[in-house]
Scaffold this active site. Structure first.
Site, mmCIF file in Angstrom:
data_model
loop_
_atom_site.group_PDB
_atom_site.id
_atom_site.type_symbol
_atom_site.label_atom_id
_atom_site.label_comp_id
_atom_site.label_asym_id
_atom_site.label_seq_id
_atom_site.Cartn_x
_atom_site.Cartn_y
_atom_site.Cartn_z
ATOM 1 N N GLU A 250 0.839 -1.190 0.000
ATOM 2 C CA GLU A 250 0.000 0.000 0.000
ATOM 3 C C GLU A 250 0.873 1.239 0.000
ATOM 4 O OE1 GLU A 250 -3.138 0.766 3.094
ATOM 5 O OE2 GLU A 250 -3.953 -1.070 2.250
ATOM 6 N N HIS B 195 -6.325 3.333 4.697
ATOM 7 C CA HIS B 195 -5.905 3.097 6.065
ATOM 8 C C HIS B 195 -5.073 4.236 6.645
ATOM 9 C CE1 HIS B 195 -6.344 -1.083 4.378
ATOM 10 N NE2 HIS B 195 -7.282 -0.969 5.280
#
Lengths: 429, 616
Positions: free
Chosen positions: B230, B272
């Site tokens: 990510e 996130h």
């Protein structure tokens, strides 16, 4: 959320609040006025006599740095330190609520200023101290070469690693061992230790004082940069004086809809996020899941160009039907306000859920679609659905049937179709 | 240990999350595990000592403990700790677990634990040699062996994604939702996974991609890696470094999500907490390029990821490293369906044991005869107590004259002083120190044919006489012949000359508002006859209420059969019971506040006539 930037005023306020607890060997006079325009300053000057007596400094307090280089610090008319209240008022009047573009290209309106007494000092007395967090340790950075040129002299900065579980004694000896008496200020090592303890106890994730000046035991914090770890709010709210975090400079103020979803998110155990990127864009999304929403955004920007990506958002954590209804209605309302030269695309996407009930969340979306049927048709909406997880068959069947009954074009896929392939299919058509 | 979980791994589950625990046990069943994968539940506030679950078609009891230490002491073989505490308590709960020797792996599901706390737990876990997964994660899975809580989703999805049998991929992701997604992709394009971990979305995960990949490198069942990274952080570079150093030798398919972030200079929070790029090397695109350069298999975009997995698997199959995908021979034991879901799907039906026709507590709000409680509760709804009575007792909404009458009755009969037998009994019980309900019942149990019960009798006899078209005179003489007093006629003190004002009020109200008062008129004719005989043989308050209730129902067009049924059911008595409950409670509260000593009747108020018992 995680780390949130703190305004200089708030940061110094926290220092002052805890000063005697941490830095009792030193003295700090917290003299600052946080104002948004000159009338507020005039009001403040009634309670803060130093504003009319002392020479002053004023600068924007809006979470951006390099204010000197951006020529946004007022310290002199003719000679450094000759600024008085009237000068500040004039200066603020000229800038308040006006747009400014910074050297890094960010544009925004100035509406928060910090006014402080001017502190006359020699540039060579400017010290630098900061603390940062890494995974296994925190790090204290100390330099005799503080001030605007700290980056130029970064190689001379002393770095002290503090393992996460260190006690105050550990910290003190780590600092002592590394620093010895390289900073020629009485009790500086104690100051540095306490600086770190303050940083740690108050759940800062970043804290920088640059420059900081010592005159005897009198300390002047000329500039500060700080970030707090927002996840600690449930423990720290009172200690932080219920601080409200501001958006970064240049960020568009939240729209009404974004604020509404933010409030719904805060009130819910589930997660609801919405950011409007381009209200006139073609592609809109109702995506479940933090990870999946990023992947959809990647794919949309790759395939349609980032300009057509209208919103970014996600819902997750098994929201109730009511919550998804509210969330979906908000997005549908936004997407049907303007038409686009091509048909609009609504991506109802998501990965294979672990425990979110797909049928339940979809029933909220279906209710919203029913409310907006006519408007969705007016902008020629094509809906593309891809989702898996608990009760997904039922969810997919229901949404397909609902849209077919309403005569809205819909294309529905399950886990057998690659997650982002609906973006490709939607844009190809 | 080269494997995260074994078939002997058992969990201590913090929080009694019955759904997640049942999913683990269902997974055990389809994987043919011999023992349940959850050994204990920790739930400090629970008063129960165990919770029932299904293990296949059998029910089992899983013990509940107050603390993790206690659970571990009693379940020393449990080596996995699943922390399902909220973000407020998760840190404290995890720290306790790091001190327990028998625990080998800790998983933390909470999102939003303060970073400083997380880092402290991470350090403690590292120091004590424990593997920490999370925070903010769905955990990990070793197909066919063990899974944590909700990972993999439903059993149907797990089977579809082949997460019930071991495959050959080692999967690491940040996101839990995408973990399932990639597992599904692997099932569609290869033979499934051997071990998979979602490390969680926080900035400081307890264990990183590399920790798990290094373990999987030593696990012979893992033939290749899939890494879904990510934007944000530098963990992918650690993997690159290990690969370049030769610590990782198996092929890696990798992709970093979040390429879109580069388009936004302001801080749109994508995904996130860990997913924000502070520097350009933390950008997804930069990381994808770096991984490609290091020799990882990196697709052009996420949309091609499945194709790269397919290619690699084909290549490995060609080299004989993995087997070509074949239909699995594994026979999945049939998991019995839960009653509730089968019912929902309409595949089973069941006879009910109860019927209810007055109220419904299913759905968001309970209903009284079709009216949500909120629509009848507050004054502005216009519903009175009597309206609610009409809904719940008669399943109708009565007109105002009728509900006004019901309220008048309730108010009229609420109390009659402390001397009447019911109130007296309630007060005596209160003085004996009994609780409110017992005292109230003591009063209520006194209500019967002689105390309060005359309402029923009056309605019954007078109505029958009226229905049979008996002349009042005839009725009176018939009752006399039978040796029966007419219920509802007669008063101890009151008389024609000294009328009962309660009766007067009821009569006047009825005459003014009822469409008709035929039975009352009849009863008054009867009263004329009886009171002529004796001054106090008047229609008393019980009698008045009884006959007027009948008049009310007749006016509301109930049939005689329905009214008779009401009387048979004790409905009239019910009005008295309801009303007098108000008074009894008053007496009980009064007595309790007065705090009088235990009541004992005086000797001189009792006639003692006790002969010695005869021997027979």
């Amino acid at each position: 959320m995680a780390q949130r930037a703190v305004k200089e005023y708030n940061c110094k306020h926290l220092f002052s609040k805890y000063w005697n607890e941490y830095f009792k060997d030193f003295k700090y006079d917290f003299q600052a006025a946080a104002i948004s325009d000159s009338s507020e300053l005039e009001e403040e000057s009634k309670n803060k006599p130093w504003l009319t007596i002392d020479k002053l400094v004023v600068k924007p307090d809006m979470l951006f740095g390099k204010r000197g280089q951006n020529k946004l610090v007022l310290v002199k008319k003719k000679t450094v330190g000759d600024i008085e209240l009237d000068d500040v008022i004039q200066w603020v009047d000229k800038r308040s609520k006006k747009n400014v573009t910074l050297l890094d290209g960010t544009t925004g309106a100035l509406n928060h200023f910090l006014v402080e007494p001017f502190v006359s000092h020699n540039a060579k007395d400017e010290l630098y101290i900061s603390a940062t967090t890494e995974e296994e340790y925190d790090e204290i950075h100390i330099s005799k070469y503080g001030g605007v040129n700290i980056e130029k002299h970064w190689d001379k900065t002393i770095h002290i690693k503090i393992p996460v579980n260190s006690t105050e004694e550990d910290v003190s000896s780590l600092i002592q061992n590394k620093l010895k008496d390289s900073i020629n200020i009485p009790n500086f090592n104690t100051f540095a230790t306490k600086f770190y303890m303050f940083f740690k106890d108050l759940h800062f994730s970043y804290l920088e004082l640059n420059p900081i000046i010592f005159k005897g035991n009198q300390v002047y914090l000329l500039d500060s940069v700080a970030r707090l770890d927002d996840t600690a709010r449930f423990i720290m709210d009172k200690s932080w004086d219920h601080i409200q975090f501001s958006s970064p400079f240049g960020q568009k103020p939240l729209t009404e809809e974004e604020i509404m979803i933010k409030k719904a998110d805060e009130a819910s155990g589930a997660s609801l996020k919405l950011t409007i990127l381009n209200p006139k864009g073609r592609v809109w999304t109702l995506v479940a899941g933090g990870g999946a929403s990023v992947v959809y955004a990647d794919t949309i920007s790759d395939l349609s160009g980032v300009d057509e990506m209208s919103n970014y958002g996600e819902y997750s954590g098994n929201p109730s039907t009511e919550e998804t209804y509210t969330y979906a209605k908000t997005v549908l309302d936004l997407m049907t306000r303007t038409s686009h030269k091509e048909n609009k695309i609504l991506i109802i996407g998501g990965a294979i859920a672990n425990f979110t009930d797909v049928a339940k969340t979809f029933s909220g979306i279906i209710l919203a679609i029913k409310d907006y049927t006519e408007k969705l048709k007016e902008v020629g909406t094509h809906i593309y659905v891809r989702r898996g997880g608990p009760n997904y068959e039922e969810g997919l069947k229901n949404i397909k049937k609902a849209c077919e009954d309403l005569d809205i074009p819909i294309f529905v896929y399950g886990p057998e179709t690659h997650m982002t392939d609906i973006v490709r299919l939607a844009l190809k058509r | 240990m080269n494997k995260l979980f074994t078939e002997k791994s058992q969990a201590i589950f913090w929080n009694n999350n019955t759904k997640a625990i049942q999913r683990m046990l269902d997974y055990d069943f389809i994987c043919k595990r011999k023992t349940p994968s959850v050994a204990a539940i920790v739930h400090p506030t629970s008063s129960a000592s165990f919770q029932k679950f299904f293990f296949g078609d059998q029910e089992i009891m899983i013990p509940i403990y107050k603390s993790t230490t206690e659970a571990a002491k009693n379940q020393p073989t449990a080596d996995i700790f699943l922390n399902f505490a909220s973000f407020r308590t998760a840190a404290e709960v995890s720290l306790e677990a790091t001190l327990i020797k028998s625990i080998r792996v800790i998983m933390i599901t909470a999102e939003g634990i303060p970073e400083r706390d997380t880092r402290e737990i991470n350090m403690k876990a590292k120091e004590s040699g424990k593997i920490l997964i999370g925070p903010s994660t769905v955990g990990a899975i070793s197909p066919g062996v063990f899974k944590t809580a909700n990972i993999g989703g439903t059993i149907e999805q797990i089977v579809k994604s082949k997460m019930h049998v071991s495959g050959s991929a080692g999967l690491v992701t940040r996101s839990g939702g995408l973990f399932n997604e990639i597992a599904n992709t692997i099932a569609l394009n290869a033979d499934g996974i051997a071990e998979g971990v979602a490390i969680g979305g926080d900035r400081f995960p307890g264990s990183g991609y590399l920790d798990h990949l290094l373990r999987m490198e030593k696990n012979n069942e893992v033939k290749y890696f899939i890494l879904l990274g990510e934007v944000g952080g530098k963990a992918e570079y650690e993997v690159i470094e290990a690969y370049e150093k030769g610590e990782l030798t198996k092929p890696i398919v990798a992709w970093c999500i979040g390429t879109v972030v580069k388009h936004f200079n302001t801080t749109v929070q994508f995904g996130h907490a860990g997913a924000s790029a502070n520097t350009s090397i933390e950008r997804a695109g930069t990381k994808n390029n770096a991984m490609k350069k290091a020799g990882f298999i990196v697709p052009r975009s996420f949309n091609d990821l499945h194709l790269r997995i397919k290619d690699l698997y084909k290549k490995l199959a060609g080299e004989g490293i993995v087997k070509a995908v074949e239909p699995t021979e594994y026979v999945i034991p049939k998991l019995p369906q839960d009653f509730s879901s089968a019912k929902k799907e309409g595949v089973i039906r069941k006879e009910t044991n109860f019927i209810c026709t007055i109220s419904d507590d299913r759905g968001d709000e309970a209903h009284y005869a079709g009216h949500p409680i909120s629509s009848v509760a507050t004054p502005e709804t216009g519903f009175t107590i009597a309206d609610v009575i009409s809904l719940l007792w008669f399943k109708k909404r009565y007109p105002k004259w009728a509900t006004d009458f019901i309220e008048t009755v309730i108010k009229t009969a609420a109390d009659h002083g402390p001397a009447v037998s019911g109130a007296h009994n309630a007060r005596v019980s209160a003085r004996a120190g009994k609780d409110l309900v017992s005292c109230l019942c003591s009063g209520l149990l006194t209500i019967g044919p002689k105390f309060g019960g005359a309402i029923d009798g009056a309605a019954k006899y007078i109505k029958k006489a009226y229905d049979d078209k008996l002349e009042p005179k005839e009725f009176v003489s018939q009752m006399k012949q039978k040796g029966l007093a007419i219920p509802g006629i007669g008063h101890k003190i009151k008389s024609i000359k000294n009328p009962d004002l309660r009766v007067k009020g009821l009569k006047e109200f009825a005459i003014k508002h009822f469409p008709n008062t035929n039975l009352l008129d009849y009863a008054l004719e009867v009263e004329k006859i009886t009171s002529a005989k004796k001054d106090n043989l008047i229609l008393n308050v019980d009698g008045t209420i009884g006959v007027l209730m009948v008049d009310m129902w007749k006016s509301l067009n109930y049939s005689d059969e329905e009214i008779d049924q009401f009387i048979e059911c004790g409905t009239l008595n019910a009005f008295f019971v309801l009303s007098r409950t108000i008074g009894f409670i008053g007496h009980v509260l009064d007595e309790k506040r007065l705090n009088m000593p235990l009541y004992r009747h005086q000797f001189d108020d009792i006639l003692y006539d006790v002969p010695t018992a005869e021997l027979i």
